[in-house]
Design a protein around this motif. Structure first.
Motif, mmCIF file in Angstrom:
data_model
loop_
_atom_site.group_PDB
_atom_site.id
_atom_site.type_symbol
_atom_site.label_atom_id
_atom_site.label_comp_id
_atom_site.label_asym_id
_atom_site.label_seq_id
_atom_site.Cartn_x
_atom_site.Cartn_y
_atom_site.Cartn_z
ATOM 1 N N ALA A 48 11.925 22.370 36.192
ATOM 2 C CA ALA A 48 12.365 21.107 36.775
ATOM 3 C C ALA A 48 13.373 20.369 35.902
ATOM 4 O O ALA A 48 13.353 20.446 34.673
ATOM 5 C CB ALA A 48 11.148 20.206 37.033
ATOM 6 N N THR B 100 13.083 14.019 47.192
ATOM 7 C CA THR B 100 12.658 14.829 46.049
ATOM 8 C C THR B 100 12.405 16.259 46.511
ATOM 9 O O THR B 100 12.678 16.614 47.666
ATOM 10 C CB THR B 100 11.368 14.254 45.441
ATOM 11 O OG1 THR B 100 10.277 14.511 46.338
ATOM 12 C CG2 THR B 100 11.482 12.750 45.211
ATOM 13 N N SER B 101 11.826 17.056 45.624
ATOM 14 C CA SER B 101 11.519 18.430 45.992
ATOM 15 C C SER B 101 10.262 18.536 46.850
ATOM 16 O O SER B 101 10.002 19.581 47.436
ATOM 17 C CB SER B 101 11.338 19.281 44.726
ATOM 18 O OG SER B 101 10.266 18.767 43.938
ATOM 19 N N LYS B 102 9.451 17.468 46.917
ATOM 20 C CA LYS B 102 8.206 17.477 47.680
ATOM 21 C C LYS B 102 8.174 16.291 48.631
ATOM 22 O O LYS B 102 8.309 15.150 48.198
ATOM 23 C CB LYS B 102 6.996 17.424 46.738
ATOM 24 C CG LYS B 102 6.841 18.633 45.854
ATOM 25 C CD LYS B 102 5.577 18.522 45.001
ATOM 26 C CE LYS B 102 5.383 19.764 44.140
ATOM 27 N NZ LYS B 102 4.161 19.672 43.299
ATOM 28 N N LYS C 289 6.333 13.010 47.789
ATOM 29 C CA LYS C 289 6.858 12.063 46.806
ATOM 30 C C LYS C 289 7.958 11.171 47.384
ATOM 31 O O LYS C 289 8.385 10.217 46.742
ATOM 32 C CB LYS C 289 7.408 12.807 45.588
ATOM 33 C CG LYS C 289 6.353 13.577 44.816
ATOM 34 C CD LYS C 289 6.845 13.998 43.443
ATOM 35 C CE LYS C 289 7.948 15.023 43.490
ATOM 36 N NZ LYS C 289 8.332 15.500 42.137
ATOM 37 N N ASP C 290 8.429 11.493 48.595
ATOM 38 C CA ASP C 290 9.556 10.774 49.188
ATOM 39 C C ASP C 290 9.137 9.425 49.755
ATOM 40 O O ASP C 290 8.018 9.258 50.245
ATOM 41 C CB ASP C 290 10.178 11.600 50.315
ATOM 42 C CG ASP C 290 10.861 12.856 49.820
ATOM 43 O OD1 ASP C 290 10.956 13.037 48.592
ATOM 44 O OD2 ASP C 290 11.292 13.662 50.666
ATOM 45 N N SER D 272 14.595 5.195 42.371
ATOM 46 C CA SER D 272 14.224 6.603 42.513
ATOM 47 C C SER D 272 12.728 6.786 42.628
ATOM 48 O O SER D 272 11.956 6.114 41.943
ATOM 49 C CB SER D 272 14.727 7.392 41.295
ATOM 50 O OG SER D 272 14.344 8.755 41.363
ATOM 51 N N ASP E 263 9.600 9.789 42.077
ATOM 52 C CA ASP E 263 9.353 10.669 40.945
ATOM 53 C C ASP E 263 10.097 11.981 41.131
ATOM 54 O O ASP E 263 9.663 12.875 41.854
ATOM 55 C CB ASP E 263 7.853 10.945 40.803
ATOM 56 C CG ASP E 263 7.566 11.985 39.725
ATOM 57 O OD1 ASP E 263 8.387 12.096 38.794
ATOM 58 O OD2 ASP E 263 6.543 12.688 39.825
ATOM 59 N N THR E 264 11.225 12.086 40.460
ATOM 60 C CA THR E 264 12.039 13.290 40.507
ATOM 61 C C THR E 264 12.951 13.288 39.294
ATOM 62 O O THR E 264 13.047 12.275 38.575
ATOM 63 C CB THR E 264 12.838 13.358 41.821
ATOM 64 O OG1 THR E 264 13.473 14.626 41.927
ATOM 65 C CG2 THR E 264 13.864 12.247 41.928
#
Length: 370
Positions: free
Chosen positions: A30, A201-203, A206-207, A275, A277-278
């Motif tokens: 990451a 984000t990637s998940k 978390k968005d 932001s 968490d990313t």
């Protein structure tokens, strides 16, 4: 230099004297983790300037650190190539020998890569924290430790080696003249100070919701005189969020797909960033850009802002008054608890505590805008 490093905090088994001439680092994935590795590299180079540091990285985060003045060598692990990635990385590592390898990543695939390295000391996490039997691939393990922030965990490796570390350093802003020229040209498009927003984000867990980001864009524009700038990649979720935000907040500007190096330049020239968490959250912290962070799915005590802008963090992970432990437990459905009013309150705090100094710092560099 042929002198040996005196070990510090005890390990299992005890470390022998360790040379720090050739150092390997295994932390592949990451962007946020790559940011957290940089203070480790700074401390190693400050203590052993002669050290040659080789870092095993995936292509994404490699774009962020390639060319960094303290990173001497990068070995790519391209997981998109499947099993061939392991063969290619093994072949690359076969031509390199190390005095010590720091196995900072705890998963099985990282263990395999650590196993490919040639070093008398392969230092990894203790058994309790090494997932997927990762500890089997290391020769020595740092001491067990109570839960703490990821950055603190990485510093444990320095403690074991007896390498001092103080205030973290990153050096992740625009490095060369070309990057600085692009930064100036990009920022000059706007007649207001910029407020980049990381839209996804990637998940998905978390968005934050795009319609709420749109409401924040309107707030930034009308109440704070700031230019909202959408940043991130161009994944389907990011593109979908972009469409919603630009429809409901047409004053926003989209810079999705700029790439990590240019994202660093945008964050470096921002008045405030926002932001979930990313990786870009931690990149903003490293650049000392005030950042309103939205956390709920992941534990803020472990992965929140490390040493800056804590007062701008929105903690939806814990219930009111909850003293939750520092662990890797994920909590579904928490980010949705964050309201536009919550973000507005943190922006008001930014206005009071950060705005004047931040805009003055940008003006001194010719990057203020507006």
């Amino acid at each position: 230099m042929t002198s040996h490093q005196t070990p510090g905090v005890p390990t299992t088994p005890p470390l022998p004297p360790v040379r720090l001439d050739r150092i390997g680092i295994v932390m592949m994935s990451a962007v946020g983790d790559a940011v957290h590795v940089m203070p480790v590299i700074h401390a190693l180079k400050a203590h052993a300037p002669q050290a040659r540091i080789t870092w095993v990285l995936q292509p994404g985060p490699a774009t962020l650190v390639r060319g960094h003045p303290l990173v001497d060598d990068i070995v790519l692990f391209d997981r998109s190539r499947g099993w061939r990635a392991f063969l290619e990385t093994r072949a690359a590592l076969a031509t390199r020998a190390f005095d010590v390898v720091l196995a900072l990543q705890v998963y099985f695939k990282a263990g395999l890569i650590t196993g490919f390295t040639r070093a008398p000391v392969k230092l990894g996490f203790d058994r309790a924290r090494a997932r997927d039997a990762n500890w089997l691939f290391t020769t020595h393990r740092i001491a067990p430790h109570a839960g703490q922030h990821v950055q603190g965990q990485y510093f444990e490796f320095l403690d074991a080696l007896g390498v001092p570390h103080g205030t973290p350093s990153w050096t992740l802003g625009p490095w060369n003249e070309e990057e600085q020229r692009w930064q100036r040209e990009f920022l000059s498009r706007f007649d207001r100070p910029r407020a980049p927003i990381v839209v996804a984000t990637s998940k998905p867990a978390k968005d934050w919701m795009p319609d709420r980001w749109a409401a924040v864009c309107r707030l930034l524009w009308h109440e704070y005189g700031l230019q909202p700038v959408l940043v991130g990649g161009r994944s389907p979720r990011e593109v979908a969020a972009e469409a919603v935000i630009l429809r409901e907040a047409p004053m926003a500007h989209s810079a999705l797909g700029s790439g990590l190096r240019r994202l660093a330049a945008i964050l470096d020239g921002a008045a405030v960033a926002l932001s979930p968490d990313t990786g870009p959250l931690h990149l903003a912290v490293a650049l000392r850009t005030p950042v309103v962070s939205l956390l709920g799915y992941t534990n803020p005590k472990r992965v929140g802002p490390y040493d800056y802008a804590h007062d701008l963090m929105i903690d939806a992970y814990g219930d009111p008054g909850e003293d939750y432990p520092i662990d890797m437990t994920y909590r579904e459905g928490r980010v949705e608890r964050i309201t536009v009013d919550d973000v507005a309150a943190k922006l008001a705090l930014w206005q009071t505590r950060y705005r004047e100094a931040r805009l003055a710092a940008l003006e001194a560099r010719g990057l203020r805008g507006g």
